[in-house]
Design an enzyme around this catalytic site. Structure first.
Site, PDB file in Angstrom:
ATOM      1  N   CYS A   1      45.781  42.119  43.433  1.00 43.91           N
ATOM      2  CA  CYS A   1      44.963  42.245  42.210  1.00 43.91           C
ATOM      3  C   CYS A   1      43.501  42.551  42.569  1.00 43.91           C
ATOM      4  CB  CYS A   1      44.936  40.951  41.406  1.00 43.91           C
ATOM      5  SG  CYS A   1      46.479  40.108  41.250  1.00 43.91           S
ATOM      6  N   ASP A   2      42.969  41.857  43.571  1.00 38.32           N
ATOM      7  CA  ASP A   2      41.520  41.870  43.801  1.00 38.32           C
ATOM      8  C   ASP A   2      41.077  42.588  45.070  1.00 38.32           C
ATOM      9  OD1 ASP A   2      41.322  40.365  41.492  1.00 38.32           O
ATOM     10  OD2 ASP A   2      41.476  38.461  42.564  1.00 38.32           O
TER      11      ASP A   2
ATOM     12  N   CYS B   1      45.288  36.480  44.979  1.00 34.68           N
ATOM     13  CA  CYS B   1      46.070  37.699  44.752  1.00 34.68           C
ATOM     14  C   CYS B   1      45.380  38.919  45.365  1.00 34.68           C
ATOM     15  CB  CYS B   1      46.278  37.898  43.252  1.00 34.68           C
ATOM     16  SG  CYS B   1      47.241  39.355  42.868  1.00 34.68           S
TER      17      CYS B   1
END
Ligand code: NDP
Length: 306
Positions: A134-135, A131
């Protein structure tokens, strides 16, 4: 005995919940421990109609839940472990607890695929991720890679250029599968370097951090290591359909099949969202099919004399 149990709580499951609860069917939504589906791992959703300024994925899913609860949907934040769908009374287990309903709507969605390497597991969450949204921010001024050549991989690579100093795209063929517009954006971006005909053989690391990848060049039959700090996967998705196999028919990739509208091969069981959809995979299409499943279930229940 309940009227309807909905399994899953992404846009498909929650739209089905909104519709069935408004139809006064008081659905039980077994939402899963990690509820909300794939939008929980997304930042800005800019293509869901009605939000001209965009909305954060998790915030949007909270709104879906609030709307479903407003009309009487009962939410349960646990995972379904087993189902028995063939009888008139459909049985759904959450561990030792068993719930029964006349109709079931399956909306369990899909999840990102993994490569299947031991080293990928070892460094999962420590430099390996599926992701980028997300990261990605953890990789400011670092070197990262994205595995895959489809639209997901292209989107991740482009997103990562906001943070990383360099993004390798690791593609196992000599062409990208991504749409033309995404291909053009990838090729025009100076931070992205596409490594063609390469396969990841191992994620290399030092204690708890990723330091590089061992790559196999399948054109020249050669191996080479590259140095980097992060590997993101963009190699497609797998339907979350395991517990239904053997009861609900699926295609070769495990996606559950509908026989008519959202009807499955089992009477009283309806299917919505990405667990059936290999093709569109959008929040709005998942919502649309959740609505269809709710209407199909409602009419089916009525025809049974409920
Ligand atoms: P795709 O199936 O389209 O692409 C998967 C990519 O990963 C392919 O390049 C494939 O290679 C590669 N791949 C698969 N398995 C492996 C493996 N084990 N090792 C290395 N590479 C691998 O999946 P996507 O998730 O990208 O897209 C799915 C659908 O969603 C598509 O229809 C896409 O258009 C859509 N989508 C649209 C977006 C948008 O419009 N913004 C964003 C994201 C997705 P190969 O080609 O060799 O098989």
């Amino acid at each position: 005995m309940r009227n309807v149990i909905i399994i899953g709580s992404g846009p498909a499951g929650l739209t089905a919940a909104i519709y069935t609860s408004r139809a006064n069917l008081q659905p039980l939504v077994i939402a899963g421990q990690s509820f909300g589906g794939q939008l929980m791992n997304t930042t800005d959703v800019e293509n869901y109609p009605g939000f001209p300024e965009g909305i954060m994925g998790p915030e949007m899913m909270q709104k879906f839940i609030k709307q479903a609860e407003r009309f009487g949907s009962e939410m349960m934040y646990k995972d379904v472990t087993k189902v028995e769908l063939s009888d008139d009374s459909k049985k759904v287990w959450v561990g030792d607890e068993m719930f029964e309903a006349k109709a079931v709507i399956i909306a369990t969605g899909a999840e990102p695929k993994k490569l299947g390497l031991d080293s990928e597991e070892k460094y999962w969450g420590k430099g390996v991720s599926s992701c980028a949204t997300c990261d990605g921010a953890f990789y400011r001024d670092k070197v990262v890679s994205v595995v895959g050549g489809g639209d997901s991989a292209a989107e991740e690579a482009l997103f990562l250029t906001r943070f990383a100093s360099k993004v390798y795209m690791i593609v196992r063929k000599d062409e990208l599968r991504a749409s033309k517009i995404m291909q053009d954006r990838v090729m025009e971006n100076e931070k992205i370097e596409v490594l063609w005909n390469r396969e990841v053989k191992e994620v290399l690391g030092d204690e708890n951090v990723v330091t590089g990848l061992k790559l196999y060049d399948n054109k020249n039959d050669a191996e080479k290591n590259i140095e980097l700090q992060g590997m993101f996967l963009g190699i497609g998705h797998m339907p979350k359909s395991e517990i239904f196999q053997g009861q609900i028919t699926s295609n070769d990739n495990g996606y559950l099949e509908v026989v008519n509208g959202t009807y499955s091969n089992v009477d009283g069981v309806f299917i919505a969202g990405d667990v059936n959809d290999e093709r569109y995979r959008q929040a709005v299409t998942a919502s649309g099919s959740g609505c269809m499943a709710a209407i199909d279930a409602e009419r089916w229940l009525e025809a049974q004399g409920n």
